[in-house]
Design a protein around this motif. Sequence first.
Motif, PDB file in Angstrom:
ATOM      1  N   SER A   1      25.332  71.265  65.103  1.00  0.00           N
ATOM      2  CA  SER A   1      26.331  72.049  64.386  1.00  0.00           C
ATOM      3  C   SER A   1      26.087  71.873  62.889  1.00  0.00           C
ATOM      4  O   SER A   1      25.345  70.998  62.465  1.00  0.00           O
ATOM      5  N   ARG A   2      26.738  72.709  62.082  1.00  0.00           N
ATOM      6  CA  ARG A   2      26.519  72.592  60.640  1.00  0.00           C
ATOM      7  C   ARG A   2      26.988  71.238  60.121  1.00  0.00           C
ATOM      8  O   ARG A   2      26.305  70.599  59.328  1.00  0.00           O
ATOM      9  N   ARG A   3      28.147  70.819  60.581  1.00  0.00           N
ATOM     10  CA  ARG A   3      28.680  69.527  60.109  1.00  0.00           C
ATOM     11  C   ARG A   3      27.763  68.391  60.552  1.00  0.00           C
ATOM     12  O   ARG A   3      27.491  67.454  59.815  1.00  0.00           O
ATOM     13  N   GLU A   4      27.305  68.503  61.794  1.00  0.00           N
ATOM     14  CA  GLU A   4      26.386  67.488  62.331  1.00  0.00           C
ATOM     15  C   GLU A   4      25.090  67.476  61.526  1.00  0.00           C
ATOM     16  O   GLU A   4      24.540  66.425  61.217  1.00  0.00           O
ATOM     17  N   GLY A   5      24.602  68.665  61.181  1.00  0.00           N
ATOM     18  CA  GLY A   5      23.366  68.757  60.421  1.00  0.00           C
ATOM     19  C   GLY A   5      23.487  68.060  59.078  1.00  0.00           C
ATOM     20  O   GLY A   5      22.571  67.360  58.640  1.00  0.00           O
ATOM     21  N   GLU A   6      24.640  68.238  58.413  1.00  0.00           N
ATOM     22  CA  GLU A   6      24.824  67.594  57.112  1.00  0.00           C
ATOM     23  C   GLU A   6      24.910  66.078  57.269  1.00  0.00           C
ATOM     24  O   GLU A   6      24.407  65.322  56.437  1.00  0.00           O
ATOM     25  N   ARG A   7      25.531  65.632  58.373  1.00  0.00           N
ATOM     26  CA  ARG A   7      25.615  64.192  58.617  1.00  0.00           C
ATOM     27  C   ARG A   7      24.218  63.619  58.904  1.00  0.00           C
ATOM     28  O   ARG A   7      23.854  62.552  58.403  1.00  0.00           O
ATOM     29  N   LEU A   8      23.439  64.349  59.693  1.00  0.00           N
ATOM     30  CA  LEU A   8      22.077  63.893  59.994  1.00  0.00           C
ATOM     31  C   LEU A   8      21.235  63.826  58.724  1.00  0.00           C
ATOM     32  O   LEU A   8      20.440  62.901  58.543  1.00  0.00           O
TER      33      LEU A   8
ATOM     34  N   SER B   1      22.083  75.046  62.855  1.00  0.00           N
ATOM     35  CA  SER B   1      23.113  75.483  63.806  1.00  0.00           C
ATOM     36  C   SER B   1      22.674  76.771  64.489  1.00  0.00           C
ATOM     37  O   SER B   1      22.936  76.969  65.671  1.00  0.00           O
ATOM     38  N   ARG B   2      21.966  77.640  63.756  1.00  0.00           N
ATOM     39  CA  ARG B   2      21.512  78.888  64.368  1.00  0.00           C
ATOM     40  C   ARG B   2      20.449  78.626  65.417  1.00  0.00           C
ATOM     41  O   ARG B   2      20.365  79.325  66.423  1.00  0.00           O
TER      42      ARG B   2
ATOM     43  N   GLU C   1      17.935  79.324  52.814  1.00  0.00           N
ATOM     44  CA  GLU C   1      19.251  79.049  53.389  1.00  0.00           C
ATOM     45  C   GLU C   1      19.492  77.545  53.414  1.00  0.00           C
ATOM     46  O   GLU C   1      18.571  76.754  53.317  1.00  0.00           O
ATOM     47  N   ARG C   2      20.756  77.200  53.591  1.00  0.00           N
ATOM     48  CA  ARG C   2      21.076  75.780  53.745  1.00  0.00           C
ATOM     49  C   ARG C   2      20.525  75.281  55.077  1.00  0.00           C
ATOM     50  O   ARG C   2      20.648  75.963  56.092  1.00  0.00           O
TER      51      ARG C   2
END
Length: 90
Positions: free
Chosen positions: A41-48, A35-36, A28-29
């Motif tokens: 959050s998903r957006r936060e995860g991508e930024r991190l 986020s799960r 999975e991404r």
Amino acid sequence: GHHPPSPSPSPSSTGLGASEDGKSILLERPAKIMSRRGLSSRREGERLMSQGRVLVDGKVHRDPGQRIHSNANISVVDFENEVKPTVLLN
């Protein structure tokens, strides 16, 4: 004395050793997994990830599109803690 039933492991999760075919391990991404798990959050995860602050199994993971094992060990690096690691010394 009532606690919610703990999720029992599904029978399909027994063959985690066979990673050659890749079908027995769910990929999975990272942001979705984060986020799960309530890490971000998903957006936060991508930024991190773009900041190099996401560790997957101890290694920096920068590509949000590169899928990882859904049971991988994910941690987020907090830069503030790295700057002053010896705050507790007297």
